[in-house]
Structure formats: structure tokens, C-alpha cells
Design a protein around this motif. Structure first.
Motif, PDB file in Angstrom:
ATOM      1  N   ALA A 416       0.830  -1.211   0.000  1.00 44.91           N
ATOM      2  CA  ALA A 416       0.000   0.000   0.000  1.00 44.91           C
ATOM      3  C   ALA A 416       0.862   1.258   0.000  1.00 44.91           C
ATOM      4  O   ALA A 416       0.578   2.215  -0.732  1.00 44.91           O
ATOM      5  N   GLN A 420       1.223   4.007  -3.109  1.00 49.83           N
ATOM      6  CA  GLN A 420       0.834   5.397  -2.876  1.00 49.83           C
ATOM      7  C   GLN A 420       2.009   6.338  -3.107  1.00 49.83           C
ATOM      8  O   GLN A 420       1.847   7.425  -3.681  1.00 49.83           O
ATOM      9  N   ASN A 442      -6.465   1.921   2.078  1.00 46.84           N
ATOM     10  CA  ASN A 442      -6.251   0.771   1.204  1.00 46.84           C
ATOM     11  C   ASN A 442      -5.871  -0.475   1.989  1.00 46.84           C
ATOM     12  O   ASN A 442      -6.254  -1.589   1.613  1.00 46.84           O
ATOM     13  N   LEU A 443      -5.131  -0.313   3.095  1.00 39.40           N
ATOM     14  CA  LEU A 443      -4.803  -1.459   3.942  1.00 39.40           C
ATOM     15  C   LEU A 443      -6.066  -2.095   4.514  1.00 39.40           C
ATOM     16  O   LEU A 443      -6.206  -3.322   4.537  1.00 39.40           O
ATOM     17  N   GLY A 446      -8.411  -3.398   1.488  1.00 35.75           N
ATOM     18  CA  GLY A 446      -7.822  -4.412   0.614  1.00 35.75           C
ATOM     19  C   GLY A 446      -8.333  -5.830   0.808  1.00 35.75           C
ATOM     20  O   GLY A 446      -8.682  -6.507  -0.175  1.00 35.75           O
TER      21      GLY A 446
END
Length: 824
Positions: A416, A420, A442-443, A446
Motif C-alpha cells: 500500500a 501510494q 487501502n490497507l 484491501g
């Protein structure tokens, strides 16, 4: 920003280790050590970069320039091949030849396309801004254009197309010219790529740098000449089945699932869309290599369980990706992702060790050559940079982090963070901001993306065969989708989640200077601790101190003019956690944000002063997660057909929601908490027309007088000169606060302002609007009467509060200490 399948498919299969043992991984991971790309990787990277730069620059130049560049670079490649001897530098010699040769090929391709786009009958029509009838083939899905204002609801689209026949003064000419169609009307939404249509419109030149022959402002509706191709029909049926099966889910999940699976955001909730953008999750809504990686990874995992050989697994992965591409609809972005995944899958099938950077470079090179338009696509850049970040940065970061935490956690964080970090320069160029919140978002999101994608894909395949089974499968997909929605909603509101940063080249240069400084700071333990303490203090100040200083909601608030842009949305206090909403603005997201900031969970009454989009367009935001009692609307019969149509649409929407609709009648009053509301207009028997479009509807606005123990306010909708004069003739109650009608329009009666006797005026208006609101004459009249003016475009939300028995106005931004007193 999704990682492409270059990384994902690699990890879905087996990679032979030096000791001969196989290693398997999950889709979305990586194994490359990131050390020593190898000469072949660097030698492919240079031609890919040169081709990208060439395709980025030359479309804005004349065709002759591209031809000259092609000739010079080809000559340079030939010179190096002839003059430089083969020896120890053979590898770099070949790399230089390849770089110059690829640049020459791309330059020639761009020059040919620029020449084709700038010549021919379509380009001639565009140069004369002439009108014509043409036959065109739709080449991609119609893209809906966001509403930019206006009085009434309009559905506008941009449709990529290829004109294949056009009428000219000498007859009908057959050709192939890429264009963009600018269209209006709901009938365009259902068109599928490959359909042939006849359109009539005015041609105009495309923007410089676009490889288009023209843009066409289409008049009227399309005449469909042929249906879509079989693959587009199949895609349409499968996508329709997915949407139908998803109807059993809650509205937010129902709209998001097709977006996650196949990029279909036609029914997506506006608030969810805004949360995704703020949280850095918008990339999940575009079909990319990540979708293909998930599907291919699942196919390879099943093949491995069945004991199939490596080559068979690769073939199964390619078949799964092709099937997914049909469901997602073969569009340029999907085919691009398919090509990237195919390259990786072929490498997997050979059983040879693959360098991810080399594969990515080769894919970029091929795509730029055949589709040079991609060089100027931010979506393409985000996809490539994110994949490159995972391939190059993530392995090193994972290895460092794995000394302090479990390896699976280190890998998740590294992926992630690397993605980014890699896309940050592109984001700075795009929007001029940094989004650190995207890493935790996103972590957290996901783990739910793969289940939602796989289950949604299965639902799309099953729905045409058995809808009941599809609806069973869609429920666990809805749970995964719901988790992503919750993550987006919570992370979008985090303080310091999005940091302002200069945009464009200036921002990029500042970023280039800041990165080495940040690396230098992080390398020294003492400086790193000081920097972390400073950041922690800043976060603490923003999260704890700021809410105390700027109390939301303000204590003793009675009325709030929400900053919703060019429109009206007012909240009248109706008790703890309750408010009467007067108009809903043009944007559901902004009115919902205002209600949330004020802690409003219940709306006993909504008053929609008149059915113009800037007053009713955000109604969905009022209903979002709130109980609504009833809706008060203006009586019909203005004589304005468009207004009548919008009013009927509004009534149908309220009936669908099961909400009671009342017609306003002067003299009717309610008491909610500290507020007493009385309707004083419109007068039912008075039909007031006026100059300008929509004036009759404006003059029919519901006008409300609100009384509190500390004073009163007049909420006047958009009434113009005629209605103001009529209200003045019939008797007008005074008020300390005036919500200035029609955003401060120049169509007003000075006697009306004087009769109200207000000490403070609230103007709800959008910054830099196209209407010239508020008019200088209106402001001058208010100042001359001694009225203190407050504007949402300058001060944000405006709160009227009870300040010791007197009314005060507290602006959200640049508020004077203690607010601006309305009366002593």
C-alpha cells in the motif's frame, strides 16, 4: 492506482527457486527482491520511457514536426548501429538503438494520426463550425457529465465515437474519423460500444493535443442503425444480471458492487463516491489489472489444486481474464489491463523467472505504440506508476519492516505504501494535494476487494441462468462491499487525511525537493524522533484542539445556511439532533455533510421552496440515514412547463420513498423545538411571471417566517421583483435576519428589503459562479440600509445563534470574535 496484473498474476502461480522448490503466493503479493533488475530490464525501461515522452509531447505539434522527429531518431539509431562497435558495451549499444528506434516508431505513428485527424471532411467541418448529419460507431461507454448547475435536471454525456459517414456539400463521404460526441438525454445512457447511430450536430475543433478529428455538439436523440456486436450484447446481459441480483442489497452496497466488479458506477451513491475520492479509494471503481489479477489468481489456485501443469495454469489464467473482460465490457481500459495480464501470464506459463520491471516496460512500450493517446491519460499513468512502485519499492520496504513485525503484515503495508508513494507525483500533477489517508484506507479495504470481485463476477455469470442462486451469492459480496463502504466513510473524514499542495509542475518540483529532505530526516534517529513528535503534536492539535475552538454545532444555534455552492440549503433548529431543512442545494454530498456536522439525525419537515435543481438536487443527501417526516412544496400551476415537469419528477420521487407531500398554503404554521415556522407565500391566486428563464417558478417560491425567543428570520427562496412587490402589498412581517432571495440576484424591489428591516443578511451563493451573484446593486442596497452581509462563498456555513437573548451570526471561516451581533 490499482496495481496491475504484472505483480498479481506472478504471485498467483508458482515460481521456481534456485533450489528447485516451488513457491506459491496470493494474488496481490510479490516476490521480486527488488535488487538487480538485470540488463534486460533497464534496456526495456529506456525505450518505454522514450516512447512515452515522445507520445506525450508530439500530439500537440504539427504532423511535420512528428515526421522530422521520426526521421532524426531513426537516423540516430542507424548511426549508432553502424559507428559503435560491438564489445563490452554491446548491451548498452543495443539499448540506445532500441530507444531511438522505438522513439522513431512512436513519432511516426503520432505524426500519421495528427495528419489524419487534421485533414479530411470531418476536420474541414470542424474548422468551419458547420453542422452536418453523420453516421458514427460508438467506441466506448457513454460517460455521464457531472451537473454543473442550471435550473433543471439534465442528463448529459460524452460519447467516444468514430464517424464512418458524413454528409457534405458534394454528397456523402465514407471515412474513419475519431470524435467525441457531446449529447443530452437519457436515451444515450443505454447505448453500447459497437452500435451504429445517425446523429445531427455542429462540428468543432478538438482541444490541442487530442488525436481527434472533431468534437460534435449533437442535437436531439440518436437514430440507432444497428445493434451491438455479440460480445457487447453478452457483456450488457451479464452486467444487467449483476445489477438485478444486487437489488436485494442495501442501496449503498447495491450501487457499489457493480462498480467494484466491472466499473459500472451508474447507480452508485454520490456520498459513497465522494468518500472513495477523499479516502484515496477511487481506483477501486475502475477496471484495471487488479481485477484481472484477482480473477486469474483464483483460476490458477484452482488449477493448482487440480494438479494441472504450469502451462495449463497459464492458459486457464488467460481464459479467466478473457471471460472477465467480456463481463467488464471490452473497452480500451479493460483491453489495456488484459494485455498487461496476458504478458505476465505468458511469462508464467514458460516457467522461466520473470523480471517484473521488464514485463511492465514491454507492456507500456506496446500500448504506447498502438494507442499513443494513453501517454496523456492520468489513469494509465496511475496504473503504471502503482505497479512500478510495488515492483521496485515494496520488496525493500517489506524486508525492512519484516524485522519489526510479521512478514504478512510487512508485505501488506509495503504494498500500500509503495503504490501510494509511486503515484504521488501523478496525484500532485492532477489535483495538487497529498493524500496520506490513502495508505490506511487501502490497507483496511484491501482484504475485502478480492471476495467482492470474485463473488460479484460469479453473480454476473450465474444471474442469466438462475436469479435465485445469484441473489444468494450476492449477499456475502454485499458484506464485503459494506466493509469497504465503512472504511471509506470513516477514513474520508480523518483530520490531515488530505494535505494541500501546489499543483502542476511547481508542486512536482517542491515534491522533488521535499523527498530527499524527508529521507535525510528519517535516516537520523534523533531528528526522526523530533519530527515524529512534531507530527504527533500537529495531529493532536487538529483532532483535539480544533473541535474545541471551532465548536460544531455552535452552542445555541437556531439557523444555519449551509455552504452548498450555487444553491440554497438552510437548517432550522427543531430540538436536539433535529432540524427542519429548507431546500437541499444542488449536491447531495454537501448537504449531507452539513447535516452531519450539525449532528442532525432526524428531519421532521423538509420545505422545498421551488423545483429548481439548485434547491432540490441534493434531496438524496437529506434522506441519507435520516428519518424524514413530510415534505412541503410550492403549489403547481406556474405555467412553466419545465418547472411543472421537475415538480412531477419530485412528486414521483417522494412517492417512491413513501414520504408525505404537502402543498404550501399561506398562514399554515408549525412549532418544532425553539422554532415557530409560518408560511407567508406564495399567494395561491397570484400567478406572477417575470423576465428571464425560470422567473415564474422563482416567484412561486415558498416564503417562510421563522420566529424564536431571541428574534426572527425571513427565508425568501428565490422570489424576484414581482413576488416581492406582491408580498409587500399584502403585508410583510419584519425580521432581524433576511435570507436574501435568489442568491443576491439583481432582480429585487428595494422597498422589500427596507420593509423587512433586517440587521443581517445571509446570501447562499457559489464561489465564482456564472450568474454574477450576488449583484453589486443588491449589495449596495443592503449596505445602504445598514444591513450586515454574510456570504457562504466567502465564509462557509453561516450559523445564527442565540447570544444572550440576541441573534448573532457566526461564520465558519474568518468569524469575528463572538460572532457578528445582529441587534444590541
Amino acid at each position: 492506482m490499482r496495481a496491475g496484473p504484472v505483480a498479481g498474476v506472478e504471485c498467483a502461480g508458482d515460481t521456481e527457486r534456485p533450489d528447485g522448490s516451488g513457491a506459491s503466493g496470493k494474488a496481490g503479493g510479490f516476490r521480486s527482491s527488488g535488487k538487480g533488475w538485470g540488463a534486460h530490464a533497464a534496456h526495456l525501461l529506456l525505450p518505454a520511457a522514450a516512447s512515452w515522452v515522445t507520445a506525450l509531447v508530439l500530439p500537440g505539434c504539427p504532423a511535420a514536426t512528428g515526421a522530422v522527429v521520426a526521421g532524426l531518431t531513426a537516423a540516430g539509431a542507424l548511426a549508432v548501429a553502424v559507428l559503435v562497435r560491438v564489445g563490452r558495451t554491446a548491451g548498452w549499444r543495443n539499448a540506445v538503438i532500441a530507444t531511438l528506434g522505438c522513439a522513431a516508431a512512436v513519432a511516426g505513428s503520432v505524426a500519421f494520426r495528427v495528419h489524419a485527424a487534421g485533414t479530411g471532411p470531418v476536420a474541414e467541418l470542424a474548422g468551419r463550425h458547420a453542422s452536418a448529419v453523420a453516421e458514427a460507431v460508438v467506441t466506448d461507454d457513454p460517460r455521464e457529465v457531472a451537473r454543473g448547475g442550471g435550473l433543471f435536471r439534465r442528463e448529459s454525456f460524452v460519447v467516444p465515437a468514430r464517424i464512418e459517414s458524413v454528409g457534405t456539400g458534394t454528397g456523402r463521404v465514407t471515412l474513419r474519423a475519431p470524435v467525441l460526441l457531446f449529447v443530452s438525454g437519457a436515451e444515450w445512457r443505454s447505448l453500447l460500444p459497437s452500435q451504429r447511430v445517425e446523429v445531427s450536430g455542429r462540428f468543432g475543433p478538438a482541444d490541442p493535443g487530442e488525436l481527434l478529428a472533431a468534437v460534435v455538439l449533437v442535437r436531439g436523440t440518436p437514430r440507432v442503425l444497428s445493434g451491438p456486436s455479440w460480445e457487447q450484447r453478452a457483456a450488457g446481459a451479464l452486467r444487467s444480471g449483476l445489477r438485478k441480483a444486487a437489488e436485494v442489497l442495501p442501496p449503498a452496497q447495491r450501487g457499489l458492487l457493480p462498480g467494484l466488479v466491472v466499473g459500472d458506477v451508474s447507480r452508485m451513491d454520490d456520498q459513497v463516491r465522494a468518500d472513495f475520492k477523499a479516502a484515496g479509494l477511487s481506483h477501486l471503481l475502475a477496471v484495471s489489472g487488479a481485477n484481472l489479477a484477482v480473477v486469474a489468481g483464483a483460476a490458477v489456485a484452482m488449477a493448482r489444486m487440480a494438479g494441472l501443469p504450469l502451462a495449463a495454469r497459464a492458459m486457464l489464467a488467460i481464459s479467466a481474464m478473457i471471460a472477465f473482460s467480456v463481463v467488464a465490457r471490452p473497452s480500451p481500459s479493460v483491453l489495456r489491463a488484459l494485455l498487461m495480464g496476458g504478458v505476465a501470464a505468458v511469462a508464467l506459463g514458460t516457467g522461466r523467472s520473470r523480471d517484473g520491471v521488464a514485463a511492465l516496460s514491454a507492456t507500456v512500450l506496446g500500448l504506447i505504440f498502438f494507442v499513443p493517446d494513453l501517454a496523456r491519460s492520468y489513469g494509465f499513468a496511475l496504473s503504471v506508476f502503482a505497479t512500478a512502485g510495488i515492483l521496485v519499492l515494496a520488496p525493500r520496504w517489506r524486508d525492512r519492516l519484516s524485522t519489526r513485525m510479521p512478514r504478512w503484515a510487512a508485505e501488506a503495508i509495503a504494498v500500500a505504501a509503495a503504490a501510494q508513494a509511486a503515484v504521488t507525483p501523478v496525484l500532485v500533477l492532477m489535483s495538487g494535494q497529498l493524500a496520506p489517508v490513502a495508505i490506511p484506507a487501502n490497507l483496511l479495504a484491501g482484504p475485502a476487494v478480492a471476495p467482492a470481485t470474485l463473488l460479484g463476477f460469479a453473480v454476473a455469470l450465474v444471474a442469466p441462468l438462475h436469479m435465485g442462486l445469484a441473489q444468494l451469492l450476492v449477499r456475502p459480496a454485499g458484506l464485503a462491499t459494506g466493509w469497504i463502504i465503512e472504511v471509506a466513510g470513516h477514513t474520508a473524514g480523518l483530520p490531515l487525511g488530505v494535505l494541500p499542495w501546489p499543483g502542476g509542475v511547481t508542486g512536482l518540483l517542491l515534491l522533488a525537493a521535499a523527498v530527499p529532505l524527508a529521507v535525510l530526516v528519517l535516516r537520523h534517529r534523533r531528528i526522526r524522533l523530533i519530527a515524529l513528535a512534531t507530527v504527533a503534536g500537529l495531529v493532536l492539535a487538529v483532532t483535539v484542539a480544533a473541535p474545541i475552538v471551532t465548536r460544531r454545532p455552535p452552542r445555541g444555534w437556531l439557523l444555519v445556511a449551509c455552504d452548498v455552492g450555487q444553491g440554497d440549503a438552510l437548517l432550522v433548529a427543531a430540538g436536539p439532533g433535529r432540524a427542519v431543512v429548507v431546500d437541499a442545494g444542488p449536491d447531495p454530498v454537501r448537504v449531507d455533510r452539513c447535516l452531519r456536522s450539525m449532528g442532525i439525525g432526524e428531519v421532521p419537515l423538509v420545505i422545498l421552496t421551488h423545483p429548481h435543481l439548485d434547491h432540490v438536487g441534493g434531496l438524496d443527501g437529506v434522506f441519507r440515514g435520516r428519518a424524514v417526516g413530510a415534505v412541503l412544496v410550492t403549489p403547481r400551476g406556474t405555467g412553466d412547463d419545465a418547472g411543472e415537469h421537475e415538480g412531477m419528477r419530485l412528486s414521483e420521487d417522494l412517492a417512491r420513498r413513501g414520504v408525505v407531500e404537502w402543498a404550501a398554503s399561506p398562514g399554515v404554521s408549525w412549532r418544532f423545538g425553539p422554532s415557530e415556522l409560518t408560511v407567508i407565500g406564495p399567494v395561491a391566486e397570484a400567478s406572477l411571471t417575470g423576465a428571464g428563464k425560470g422567473a415564474a417558478v422563482n416567484n412561486a417560491s415558498v416564503v417562510v417566517h421563522v420566529r424564536w425567543a431571541a428574534g426572527s428570520a425571513l427565508l425568501s427562496g428565490d422570489i424576484e421583483t414581482e413576488a416581492q412587490t406582491e408580498l409587500l402589498r399584502r403585508g410583510l412581517p419584519p425580521a432581524e435576519i433576511l435570507k436574501v432571495p435568489h442568491h443576491g440576484s439583481g432582480r429585487y424591489d428595494p422597498a422589500f428589503f427596507a420593509a423587512v428591516g433586517a440587521r443581517a443578511a445571509l446570501i447562499s451563493v457559489g464561489a465564482d459562479n456564472d450568474y454574477g451573484h450576488p449583484a453589486p446593486s443588491t449589495l449596495a442596497t443592503l449596505y445602504r440600509l445598514g444591513v450586515r452581509v454574510h456570504r457562504t462563498d466567502l465564509s462557509g456555513d453561516l450559523a445564527v445563534v442565540d447570544s444572550g437573548g440576541a441573534l448573532s451570526v457566526i461564520p465558519q471561516r474568518s468569524a469575528p470574535a463572538g460572532g457578528a451581533p445582529v441587534r444590541d
